[in-house]
Design a protein around this motif. Sequence first.
Motif, PDB file in Angstrom:
ATOM      1  N   UNK A 102      -3.728  12.148  -8.808  1.00 12.88           N
ATOM      2  CA  UNK A 102      -3.657  12.481  -7.428  1.00 12.88           C
ATOM      3  C   UNK A 102      -2.342  13.311  -7.091  1.00 12.88           C
ATOM      4  N   UNK A 103      -1.336  12.993  -7.681  1.00 18.46           N
ATOM      5  CA  UNK A 103       0.090  13.754  -7.517  1.00 18.46           C
ATOM      6  C   UNK A 103       0.165  14.429  -8.512  1.00 18.46           C
ATOM      7  N   UNK A 162       0.475  10.635   1.659  1.00 18.16           N
ATOM      8  CA  UNK A 162      -0.529   9.735   2.284  1.00 18.16           C
ATOM      9  C   UNK A 162      -1.896  10.123   1.875  1.00 18.16           C
ATOM     10  N   UNK A 163      -2.601   9.103   1.485  1.00 16.28           N
ATOM     11  CA  UNK A 163      -3.871   9.332   0.755  1.00 16.28           C
ATOM     12  C   UNK A 163      -5.052  10.023   1.790  1.00 16.28           C
ATOM     13  N   UNK A 168       4.788   4.162  -5.863  1.00 16.41           N
ATOM     14  CA  UNK A 168       3.538   4.908  -5.324  1.00 16.41           C
ATOM     15  C   UNK A 168       2.777   3.952  -4.448  1.00 16.41           C
ATOM     16  N   UNK A 169       3.408   3.435  -3.430  1.00 17.11           N
ATOM     17  CA  UNK A 169       2.677   2.549  -2.403  1.00 17.11           C
ATOM     18  C   UNK A 169       1.409   2.976  -1.993  1.00 17.11           C
ATOM     19  N   UNK A 209      -5.540   2.508  -1.644  1.00 15.39           N
ATOM     20  CA  UNK A 209      -6.917   3.031  -2.149  1.00 15.39           C
ATOM     21  C   UNK A 209      -7.451   2.001  -2.948  1.00 15.39           C
ATOM     22  N   UNK A 210      -7.002   0.837  -3.141  1.00 10.52           N
ATOM     23  CA  UNK A 210      -7.595  -0.165  -4.038  1.00 10.52           C
ATOM     24  C   UNK A 210      -8.398  -1.057  -3.139  1.00 10.52           C
ATOM     25  N   UNK A 211      -9.627  -1.483  -3.148  1.00 12.55           N
ATOM     26  CA  UNK A 211     -10.404  -2.317  -2.234  1.00 12.55           C
ATOM     27  C   UNK A 211     -11.299  -2.967  -3.008  1.00 12.55           C
ATOM     28  N   UNK A 212     -12.495  -3.773  -2.377  1.00 13.19           N
ATOM     29  CA  UNK A 212     -13.507  -4.231  -3.074  1.00 13.19           C
ATOM     30  C   UNK A 212     -14.299  -3.283  -3.722  1.00 13.19           C
ATOM     31  N   UNK A 213     -14.433  -2.016  -3.600  1.00 12.53           N
ATOM     32  CA  UNK A 213     -15.180  -1.297  -4.422  1.00 12.53           C
ATOM     33  C   UNK A 213     -14.779  -0.783  -5.593  1.00 12.53           C
TER      34      UNK A 213
END
Length: 347
Positions: free
Chosen positions: A62-63, A74-75, A97-98, A103-107
């Motif tokens: 991403x970076x 910012x994502x 890298x908070x 970006x991390x969730x159930x999916x």
Amino acid sequence: MTVRNAMLGAVAAVTAVALTACGGGQDTPAASDGKIKVVASTNVWGSVVAAVGGDDVAVTSIIDDPSGDPHSYEAKPSDVAAVRDAQLVIFNGGGYDDFFATLLGPETEGAKKIEAFPLSGKADEHASEEAHASEEAHASEEAHASEEPHASEEPHASEEAHASEAPADDHGHDHAVNEHVWYDFETVREVADQAAADLAAIAPDKKSSFEANAKTFTDGVTALEEKAKDKGAGKKVLETEPVAHYLLDTAGVESATPEAFADAVEEEGDVPAAALAEVLTLVERKQVVAVVNNAQTANAATAQVLAKAGEAGLPLVEVTETLPEGATGYLDWMTKQVDSLVGALAA
């Protein structure tokens, strides 16, 4: 660009999703081109997985821009989409890298997840140090309370003196944990080995290839560690920012950077005049053998320090937080930085 005041909260926020090798990556559909989809927060950790996975992985970092700042990033919607389709995600953690935690969730529950910072053991090490300091302080307070004061003593004065005491190093530092663990060679080896295990869980038929790649990579990391080990024992350097903290530890080098200067640069604030004057004196009088500069952070104060170092003829060691343009991978990038440091220490 080091640990901010929100670090502890950020670590807690990602802990639930940051268990190494968690999730059911085996059940995630393979990439349409047959490659394992990997998403990294920065190109540093992306390059490590790329070295282990070889032609069998497709890595998105991403970076990937040398000027990118993980602290303020910012994502974007495209980042969310990339992580949603990933079979393996890797990030630094430790408050660095908070944005990646958002970006991390159930999916993403089915993806393998690697968080480098806990693998380093630095968080546990810091917690142990804090607990030890707390126990010592408590024991000291109990001993202090048990002493019967003389009638002539003023209790408040004694309490104030006791409260002012705090553990510190030669510069009065009360260090937080340094989260730049890609400069800690043991951590990098741990991450590479974990990547090999996770990739093998996703593609068992490629296990031997991943393990062989990881060994080649970790052998290279070990060679770098040996090249740097204790090369600066007994010497002092000045850091414009404590990015390469663990590399300097490996080299046995002591940082002479005043706390006020380091704090101001880290917080992107104005460097106090007295702190800048102290740093410039250290450089001018050659009380340090080199200046280690984070090339991705620049302000008026660091510009003065670099100019003064040039005038004094002190070696300059440039370090970065992400792979610069032209670097072919972690080993290529880190080799140049180690060679620069070792050369400066030998000058």
